[in-house]
Scaffold this active site. Structure first.
Site, PDB file in Angstrom:
ATOM      1  N   HIS A  40       0.821  -1.210   0.000  1.00  0.00           N
ATOM      2  CA  HIS A  40       0.000   0.000   0.000  1.00  0.00           C
ATOM      3  C   HIS A  40       0.858   1.264   0.000  1.00  0.00           C
ATOM      4  O   HIS A  40       0.430   2.298  -0.519  1.00  0.00           O
ATOM      5  CB  HIS A  40      -0.952  -0.031   1.194  1.00  0.00           C
ATOM      6  CG  HIS A  40      -1.999  -1.091   1.055  1.00  0.00           C
ATOM      7  ND1 HIS A  40      -3.159  -0.905   0.350  1.00  0.00           N
ATOM      8  CD2 HIS A  40      -2.013  -2.380   1.497  1.00  0.00           C
ATOM      9  CE1 HIS A  40      -3.857  -2.023   0.367  1.00  0.00           C
ATOM     10  NE2 HIS A  40      -3.189  -2.929   1.054  1.00  0.00           N
ATOM     11  N   ARG A  75      -1.282   7.277 -10.346  1.00  0.00           N
ATOM     12  CA  ARG A  75      -2.479   6.549  -9.910  1.00  0.00           C
ATOM     13  C   ARG A  75      -3.400   7.447  -9.108  1.00  0.00           C
ATOM     14  O   ARG A  75      -4.592   7.575  -9.407  1.00  0.00           O
ATOM     15  CB  ARG A  75      -2.048   5.348  -9.075  1.00  0.00           C
ATOM     16  CG  ARG A  75      -3.157   4.689  -8.248  1.00  0.00           C
ATOM     17  CD  ARG A  75      -2.526   3.737  -7.251  1.00  0.00           C
ATOM     18  NE  ARG A  75      -3.511   3.022  -6.438  1.00  0.00           N
ATOM     19  CZ  ARG A  75      -3.925   3.415  -5.241  1.00  0.00           C
ATOM     20  NH1 ARG A  75      -3.482   4.562  -4.734  1.00  0.00           N
ATOM     21  NH2 ARG A  75      -4.797   2.701  -4.562  1.00  0.00           N
ATOM     22  N   GLY A 112     -12.751  -3.195  -2.885  1.00  0.00           N
ATOM     23  CA  GLY A 112     -11.348  -3.384  -2.541  1.00  0.00           C
ATOM     24  C   GLY A 112     -10.739  -2.066  -2.112  1.00  0.00           C
ATOM     25  O   GLY A 112      -9.760  -1.603  -2.691  1.00  0.00           O
ATOM     26  N   GLU A 118     -18.424 -10.328  -2.884  1.00  0.00           N
ATOM     27  CA  GLU A 118     -19.363 -11.381  -3.275  1.00  0.00           C
ATOM     28  C   GLU A 118     -20.313 -11.749  -2.135  1.00  0.00           C
ATOM     29  O   GLU A 118     -21.412 -12.282  -2.377  1.00  0.00           O
ATOM     30  CB  GLU A 118     -18.593 -12.633  -3.727  1.00  0.00           C
ATOM     31  CG  GLU A 118     -17.861 -12.481  -5.053  1.00  0.00           C
ATOM     32  CD  GLU A 118     -16.483 -11.851  -4.928  1.00  0.00           C
ATOM     33  OE1 GLU A 118     -15.742 -11.854  -5.924  1.00  0.00           O
ATOM     34  OE2 GLU A 118     -16.141 -11.367  -3.829  1.00  0.00           O
ATOM     35  N   GLU A 165      -9.868   0.443  -7.630  1.00  0.00           N
ATOM     36  CA  GLU A 165      -8.531   0.323  -8.234  1.00  0.00           C
ATOM     37  C   GLU A 165      -8.213  -1.161  -8.229  1.00  0.00           C
ATOM     38  O   GLU A 165      -7.663  -1.690  -7.285  1.00  0.00           O
ATOM     39  CB  GLU A 165      -7.518   1.142  -7.423  1.00  0.00           C
ATOM     40  CG  GLU A 165      -6.221   1.403  -8.184  1.00  0.00           C
ATOM     41  CD  GLU A 165      -5.192   0.315  -8.004  1.00  0.00           C
ATOM     42  OE1 GLU A 165      -5.366  -0.776  -8.610  1.00  0.00           O
ATOM     43  OE2 GLU A 165      -4.238   0.541  -7.260  1.00  0.00           O
ATOM     44  N   GLU A 210      -3.259 -10.961 -11.442  1.00  0.00           N
ATOM     45  CA  GLU A 210      -3.379 -10.709 -10.000  1.00  0.00           C
ATOM     46  C   GLU A 210      -4.308  -9.533  -9.703  1.00  0.00           C
ATOM     47  O   GLU A 210      -4.244  -8.920  -8.648  1.00  0.00           O
ATOM     48  CB  GLU A 210      -1.992 -10.465  -9.360  1.00  0.00           C
ATOM     49  CG  GLU A 210      -1.101 -11.693  -9.322  1.00  0.00           C
ATOM     50  CD  GLU A 210      -1.515 -12.714  -8.271  1.00  0.00           C
ATOM     51  OE1 GLU A 210      -2.650 -12.624  -7.776  1.00  0.00           O
ATOM     52  OE2 GLU A 210      -0.707 -13.592  -7.945  1.00  0.00           O
TER      53      GLU A 210
END
Length: 380
Positions: free
Chosen positions: A18, A27, A51, A102, A118, A127
């Site tokens: 991170h 980004r 996420g 989910e 992101e 990945e």
């Protein structure tokens, strides 16, 4: 498969990962610009951040005026995200949900106006977590909702890789080319994640695929393939194939000064933590400007680990592979084809200009006739 999923989420508890993302100015700026450029749209809207990690994108959305942000994070980093949200005084707007998307259920089965995420991995999909984002889209997004980003494209171009070739020709006066050969062979079974300088690109890029986040399904992501002939743009050493991606964000209201925002990870842009992926050739090939090189690239989802992709590069004979139109290589058939296309284009331009001039003359004559008639009737 469950073990792979567990390892994947646990890897994102590493703060070093991170740190790299939070220090990636390209980004962060792309997401912030895209969100702030659409402040009037986001005002009082409901957002889901899939996420969320440390929660930085959720906070951008809250700063833009979102009335509610559901920040979903499967790893234990959700606990840190809650503290960061509180540190920035947005705990009344942002709700951090510690769960896989989910498994999430929102109160009263509400739908959200925006999904921000992101999700990108190396060479976009490897990945990455796009499958989870598409699940969230189908489950939670309103029919007229927006995706941030809304589309993504993977690009490829032949390149030189001097750090794996020329660097070893003279190491303190000693040739280590044999060592470099074995080094390349040991790395040939997977792409190198590294920075490629723009000067090391040997031809114009071509798109491997374009992904529409509002419409594509998970099965659409299973495989991509391209057969291509590239015309070399300068003399050099063909040593690998460079792969990168660009993401495009929606431009709904354009509240900011910028036009549509794109996150670009190409060698021609500022470096990002994704770098570029390079499929390194075991042997270099000296090429000249105008020379055609042909290849096929297949990108296929791994059957055992759905978050991983396998890249397979096949070198082809440019004499037998169909070339794009127009092709700028120096093969006779492409030179002739290009000349014919240029002649046709010039003829079309001349005809269009000629017709435009005729139309202009006719219009002027009509106007003169009407003016003349009006004058006669006026005299009567």
């Amino acid at each position: 498969m469950e073990s792979n999923q567990t390892n994947y989420f646990e890897s994102y508890e590493d703060l070093e990962i991170h740190r790299l993302m939070l220090e990636d100015e390209s980004r962060n700026k792309a997401y912030k610009d895209a969100i702030m450029n659409n402040k009037s749209y986001l005002k009082d809207k409901t957002v889901m951040d899939v996420g969320c990690g440390t929660g930085i994108l959720s906070i951008f959305c809250a700063q833009a005026g979102a009335k509610k942000v559901y920040a979903v994070e499967a790893s234990n980093l959700a606990n840190l995200a809650k503290e960061i949200v509180k540190e920035n005084n947005f705990e009344n707007v942002i709700e951090v949900i510690h769960s896989k998307v989910e498994d999430v259920s929102l109160p009263n089965n509400i739908k959200v106006d925006v999904i921000v995420s992101e999700w990108m991995g190396f060479y976009l999909l490897h990945e990455g977590m796009l499958d989870s984002v598409l699940v969230a889209r189908d489950k939670f997004l309103k029919d007229d909702g927006q995706m941030f980003p809304e589309s993504a494209t993977i690009y490829i171009a032949p390149c030189s890789v001097p750090t794996l070739y020329q660097k070893w020709d003279n190491l303190h006066g000693i040739s280590m080319s044999l060592f470099a050969k074995h080094l390349r062979e040991s790395r040939y079974n997977k792409p190198e994640i590294m920075h490629i300088q723009s000067k090391d690109l040997l031809a114009s890029e071509t798109a491997l695929c374009w992904i529409n986040l509002k419409e594509d399904t998970a099965s659409d992501l299973d495989s991509y393939s391209i057969q291509h002939v590239a015309a070399i743009s300068k003399n050099g050493s063909y040593q690998g194939l460079c792969v990168w991606f660009k993401c495009t964000f929606p431009n709904i209201t354009n509240d900011g000064d910028a036009s549509q925002v794109r996150l670009d990870t190409s060698p021609n842009s500022l470096p990002t933590h994704w770098k570029q992926a390079v499929i390194v050739l075991p042997q270099a090939q000296e090429v000249e400007e105008g020379e055609p090189i042909a290849f096929q690239l297949d990108m296929i989802r791994d059957q055992l680990d759905k978050r991983r992709y396998n890249l397979e590069l096949t070198l082809l004979d440019p004499e037998v592979v169909e070339h794009p139109l127009p092709c700028t290589c120096h093969m006779t058939k492409c030179i002739l084809t290009k000349a014919v296309l240029e002649q046709h284009a010039e003829k079309t331009i001349v005809e269009v200009n000629s017709n435009s001039q005729k139309d202009s003359i006719l219009i002027e004559e009509d106007i003169d006739d009407e003016d003349s008639s009006s004058s006669i009737y006026g005299e009567d």
